[in-house]
Motif scaffolding. Structure first.
Motif, short mmCIF file in Angstrom:
data_model
loop_
_atom_site.label_atom_id
_atom_site.label_comp_id
_atom_site.label_asym_id
_atom_site.label_seq_id
_atom_site.Cartn_x
_atom_site.Cartn_y
_atom_site.Cartn_z
N TYR A 44 10.77 -13.98 -9.29
CA TYR A 44 10.31 -15.12 -8.50
C TYR A 44 11.02 -16.44 -8.80
CZ TYR A 44 6.50 -11.89 -7.47
OH TYR A 44 5.77 -10.80 -7.08
N ALA A 45 11.71 -16.53 -9.93
CA ALA A 45 12.31 -17.82 -10.30
C ALA A 45 13.79 -17.71 -10.66
CB ALA A 45 11.54 -18.43 -11.48
N ASN A 46 14.40 -16.54 -10.43
CA ASN A 46 15.83 -16.37 -10.69
C ASN A 46 16.18 -16.75 -12.13
OD1 ASN A 46 18.49 -15.72 -9.91
ND2 ASN A 46 18.98 -17.87 -9.52
N GLU A 72 7.72 -16.94 0.55
CA GLU A 72 7.93 -17.71 1.78
C GLU A 72 8.69 -19.01 1.50
OE1 GLU A 72 4.10 -18.21 3.52
OE2 GLU A 72 4.08 -16.20 4.41
N GLU A 73 8.35 -19.68 0.41
CA GLU A 73 9.03 -20.95 0.11
C GLU A 73 10.46 -20.71 -0.36
OE1 GLU A 73 6.72 -23.25 -2.60
OE2 GLU A 73 5.20 -23.72 -1.10
N ASP A 74 10.71 -19.54 -0.96
CA ASP A 74 12.06 -19.18 -1.40
C ASP A 74 12.71 -20.33 -2.16
OD1 ASP A 74 14.27 -17.58 -1.73
OD2 ASP A 74 15.18 -18.13 0.19
N ASN A 75 11.97 -20.84 -3.13
CA ASN A 75 12.44 -21.98 -3.92
C ASN A 75 12.29 -21.63 -5.40
OD1 ASN A 75 12.83 -24.44 -5.26
ND2 ASN A 75 11.96 -25.62 -3.56
N PRO A 76 13.31 -20.98 -5.99
CA PRO A 76 13.20 -20.52 -7.38
C PRO A 76 12.87 -21.63 -8.37
CG PRO A 76 15.11 -19.52 -6.33
CD PRO A 76 14.59 -20.56 -5.38
N ASP A 87 20.03 -14.48 -19.54
CA ASP A 87 20.99 -15.39 -18.94
C ASP A 87 21.32 -16.55 -19.87
OD1 ASP A 87 21.13 -13.90 -16.67
OD2 ASP A 87 20.00 -15.28 -15.40
N ALA A 88 22.47 -17.15 -19.63
CA ALA A 88 22.90 -18.30 -20.44
C ALA A 88 21.90 -19.44 -20.34
CB ALA A 88 24.29 -18.76 -19.98
N ARG A 89 21.29 -19.61 -19.18
CA ARG A 89 20.35 -20.73 -19.00
C ARG A 89 19.18 -20.63 -19.97
NH1 ARG A 89 17.16 -22.56 -13.44
NH2 ARG A 89 16.06 -24.33 -14.38
#
Length: 439
Positions: free
Chosen positions: A376-378, A419-423, A383-385
């Motif tokens: 849901y949040a990529n 729906e918001e597709d905003n990670p 990951d490096a992040r």
């Protein structure tokens, strides 16, 4: 009616599985959640002892009141999407892994977790969220098919009166043509029954110069294990000692796992073989390759009738857990369910497992947290992040475990996420929920 629906949960037709789950869930009273979990369950996409699909596994784990569960199929990730969706529907925390055998060149001269096979290493990838990435492992699967065909060819030469066809007798036993050694054993046993009927065990007894009465007394599961040993394990008719070309190199498999943003995960046997004699050395070598997590199958480490053997194994288990904790490696645990009648969840109430239960629960929550954040949040644990934000592994584990301990997001929130597709917005919401301990 219920028995028919349970059977439909493992139909090879996916729509039947979904329909059966919806009907059963509506009339099932699920228990309250416990702290127990099973983080290593094989499905019929590789081999499940009861023939269960990912959907059936999710349903059964929810009926047991588990904190959560993880799928772990052999060489494939076809069941990932189905298992995660079933978990969402049932309110069960879920994650998904795969298991394979690789060649570990630094340990080429040592037995590790595959007895009698130096350099061969059972290894995992954990935290997959998209089964469509299965193409990453196509080469691995083709190599497994090649091994299977060669194995059958060797057995057929010795067992000419009961010869198998891989395409006709073995592959149809799986919904997506991912056959394992256990499918091959089942196919040989079924073929003998077809050809010899009630005399099938007599046939095996005569062929292997064994006692017919003893074979006749074996349960179906015990007979499968007997045939597996006689046909394909070390010393068996079709066994061939593996070398560095038999299985893919561990470094290649780790890269494939990481391209899926999943977590390379080491598998621990029991500490009895030379390659596991020094956990610190082994894990540091693996961490240099990108290892993020470790897996333990607890029954192999405490459940023995011999007190002396039990003491040795439990001591090795605790030493391994301590080493993994010191290195900041989350630990997941579970039982495979790859034999009929096998327990569906470990006996975490046993006195030998209670001291490490908190470690297993924390590791499970780290994996659940990684799964939720990546979906849901990529945002992946590997990951490096995440590593830049949490350079200290303990703090990273704390954050992901706090996320994983949250209940499954309600359907309305999952819909909002999609729906918001905003990670980034989803990540902020998930961070806030983890701090509050609730959605």
């Amino acid at each position: 009616m219920e028995s028919q629906l349970l059977e439909q949960l493992s139909s090879f037709d996916s729509w039947k599985r979904v329909a059966a789950l919806q009907t059963l869930a509506a009339c099932t009273s699920f228990p309250q959640e416990s702290e127990a979990m099973n983080m290593h369950v094989h499905s019929f996409f590789s081999y499940n002892g009861e023939g269960w699909s990912p959907t059936r596994i999710a349903y059964e784990m929810r009926k047991l009141g588990l904190h959560g569960a993880a799928l772990c199929d052999f060489d494939v990730i076809q069941g990932v999407n189905e298992f995660l969706a079933a978990g969402d529907f049932l309110g069960l925390r879920t994650a998904a892994s795969f298991e394979s055998r690789v060649f570990f060149p630094e340990y080429a001269d040592k037995e590790i977790n595959s007895p009698g096979e130096p350099g061969v290493f059972y290894f995992m990838g954990s935290g997959f969220v998209n089964g469509d990435r299965g193409a990453e492992f196509k080469e691995q699967l083709e190599q497994a098919h090649k091994r299977n065909r060669a194995l059958i060819e060797r057995i057929n030469k010795a067992l000419s009166v009961c010869a198998l066809s891989y395409e006709n007798d073995v592959l149809p036993l799986t919904p997506d043509h991912n056959a394992t050694e256990r499918h091959i054993v089942q196919a040989y046993r079924d073929l003998a029954i077809q050809q010899f009927g009630e005399r099938a065990n007599q046939f095996w007894a005569e062929f292997f110069d064994d006692d017919p009465a003893q074979l006749a007394a074996k349960s179906p599961n015990a007979m499968n294990e007997y045939l597996r040993g006689k046909l394909m394990k070390k010393g068996g008719l079709g066994y061939q000692q593996p070398d560095e070309t038999t299985f893919p190199p561990i470094d290649e498999v780790i890269q494939r796992i990481r391209r899926c943003r999943a977590l390379p995960c080491s598998a621990w046997l029991d500490g009895s073989l030379p390659g596991e004699a020094n956990p610190q050395e082994q894990l540091e070598c693996l961490m240099a390759k990108g290892l993020e997590m470790v897996n333990i199958i607890p029954d192999r480490n405490w459940n023995f009738k011999d007190p002396a053997k039990q003491e040795v194994r439990v001591k090795a288990l605790y030493a391994y857990v301590d080493t993994a904790n010191a290195l900041g490696l989350p630990i997941i645990a579970g039982t495979e369910c790859n034999k009929p009648g096998q327990r569906k969840v470990d006996d975490f109430a046993d006195e030998h497992l209670r001291p490490v239960m908190k470690d297993f629960l924390r590791g499970a929550n780290v994996l659940f947290g990684h799964t939720l954040l990546l979906r849901y949040a990529n945002y992946s644990y590997s990951d490096a992040r995440a590593k830049e934000e949490f350079p200290d592994r303990t703090r990273r584990n704390d954050f992901f475990a706090a996320v994983g301990a949250l209940p499954v997001p309600p359907a309305s929130l999952r819909q909002t996420f999609a729906e918001e597709d905003n990670p980034e917005k989803n990540l902020d919401r998930i961070r806030d929920a983890a701090k509050a301990g609730r959605w």
